[in-house]
Design a protein around this motif. Structure first.
Motif, mmCIF file in Angstrom:
data_model
loop_
_atom_site.group_PDB
_atom_site.id
_atom_site.type_symbol
_atom_site.label_atom_id
_atom_site.label_comp_id
_atom_site.label_asym_id
_atom_site.label_seq_id
_atom_site.Cartn_x
_atom_site.Cartn_y
_atom_site.Cartn_z
ATOM 1 N N ASP A 138 30.289 46.972 42.397
ATOM 2 C CA ASP A 138 31.512 47.284 43.132
ATOM 3 C C ASP A 138 31.725 48.795 43.191
ATOM 4 O O ASP A 138 32.226 49.405 42.246
ATOM 5 C CB ASP A 138 32.706 46.581 42.464
ATOM 6 C CG ASP A 138 33.940 46.618 43.341
ATOM 7 O OD1 ASP A 138 34.096 47.580 44.126
ATOM 8 O OD2 ASP A 138 34.749 45.680 43.238
ATOM 9 N N LYS A 141 35.215 50.237 42.532
ATOM 10 C CA LYS A 141 35.740 50.255 41.163
ATOM 11 C C LYS A 141 34.937 51.145 40.217
ATOM 12 O O LYS A 141 35.413 51.503 39.147
ATOM 13 C CB LYS A 141 35.779 48.831 40.600
ATOM 14 C CG LYS A 141 36.743 47.903 41.341
ATOM 15 C CD LYS A 141 36.846 46.573 40.641
ATOM 16 C CE LYS A 141 37.656 45.538 41.390
ATOM 17 N NZ LYS A 141 38.998 45.892 41.743
ATOM 18 N N SER A 153 34.857 54.369 35.672
ATOM 19 C CA SER A 153 35.679 53.452 36.465
ATOM 20 C C SER A 153 36.510 54.336 37.393
ATOM 21 O O SER A 153 36.796 55.487 37.062
ATOM 22 C CB SER A 153 36.583 52.613 35.559
ATOM 23 O OG SER A 153 37.465 53.453 34.843
ATOM 24 N N THR A 155 39.357 53.006 38.880
ATOM 25 C CA THR A 155 40.643 52.328 38.983
ATOM 26 C C THR A 155 40.952 51.699 37.627
ATOM 27 O O THR A 155 40.118 51.718 36.723
ATOM 28 C CB THR A 155 40.567 51.246 40.092
ATOM 29 O OG1 THR A 155 41.846 50.646 40.224
ATOM 30 C CG2 THR A 155 39.536 50.181 39.779
ATOM 31 N N PHE A 157 41.947 48.165 35.456
ATOM 32 C CA PHE A 157 41.615 46.748 35.593
ATOM 33 C C PHE A 157 42.711 45.897 34.955
ATOM 34 O O PHE A 157 43.325 46.304 33.968
ATOM 35 C CB PHE A 157 40.272 46.458 34.913
ATOM 36 C CG PHE A 157 39.125 47.126 35.611
ATOM 37 C CD1 PHE A 157 38.391 46.460 36.575
ATOM 38 C CD2 PHE A 157 38.781 48.445 35.319
ATOM 39 C CE1 PHE A 157 37.344 47.081 37.236
ATOM 40 C CE2 PHE A 157 37.734 49.074 35.967
ATOM 41 C CZ PHE A 157 37.011 48.393 36.935
#
Length: 193
Positions: A138, A141, A153, A155, A157
């Motif tokens: 992804d 992300k 990362s 973002t 979670f």
């Protein structure tokens, strides 16, 4: 003259470059200086330079001088430089210490560093210069620093609302000649409640 770079695997008697002059009378071509280790030979009538033996990359680049001499008057001549480079072959692909890594990441964190991936490449120079990228996973992300191999990362979670496990396949790519080689590592990221 700057002929195309030769591979370190170039065999003896391989064409390197053809030297030519604009002159009304026949000329004699000869290598007059700079080829101390005797890597090259020139055809005295055609001006074609060929390799004489196997090449050692550590001896290159080599710049040697070719002389064109008037065949009936040795006092009339002109010299030109020939610069020959040899490129190392790209023998090895990058290799990660492990092809599978498992990392844990707490939920609700701001964008954060997950792991620094480091591949090894046993080539030298640009053949061993590595950049990193994400092959699959992804990309909204996760991101990777092309130079350092740090996987981040992008973002936060939510353990309850989103998947609790992600797979990101990372590659390391060398800057090899004639072709680039890649190695791969799968990072499994588990989101922690």
């Amino acid at each position: 003259y700057q002929p195309a770079p030769l591979s370190e695997k170039t065999l003896p008697d391989t064409f390197v470059v053809q030297i030519s002059v604009f002159y009304k009378a026949p000329v004699i071509y000869s290598i007059v200086s700079g080829d101390g280790k005797g890597y090259f030979i020139i055809d005295s009538t055609t001006g074609i330079v060929r390799t004489r033996k196997n090449l050692k990359p550590e001896d290159f680049p080599v710049t040697f001088d070719v002389r064109a001499t008037d065949s009936s008057n040795a006092g009339i001549f002109n010299d030109v430089s020939v610069n020959v480079e040899v490129i190392d072959e790209n023998y090895f692909p990058p290799v990660f210490p492990s092809s599978l890594l498992e990392e844990r990441l707490e939920e609700n964190l701001p964008p954060t560093q997950i792991v620094q991936l480091k591949a090894q490449d046993n080539d030298t120079g640009r053949n061993g210069f590595l950049t990193y990228g994400i092959l699959s996973g992804d990309r909204l992300k996760f991101s990777i620093d092309e130079a350092t191999g740090i996987l981040n990362s992008t973002t936060s979670f939510d353990y309850e609302e989103e998947p609790t496990e992600y797979q990101v396949v990372v590659y390391a790519e060398d800057d090899g000649i004639p072709e680039k080689k890649r190695g791969y590592c799968t990072v499994v990221i588990k989101i922690i409640d």
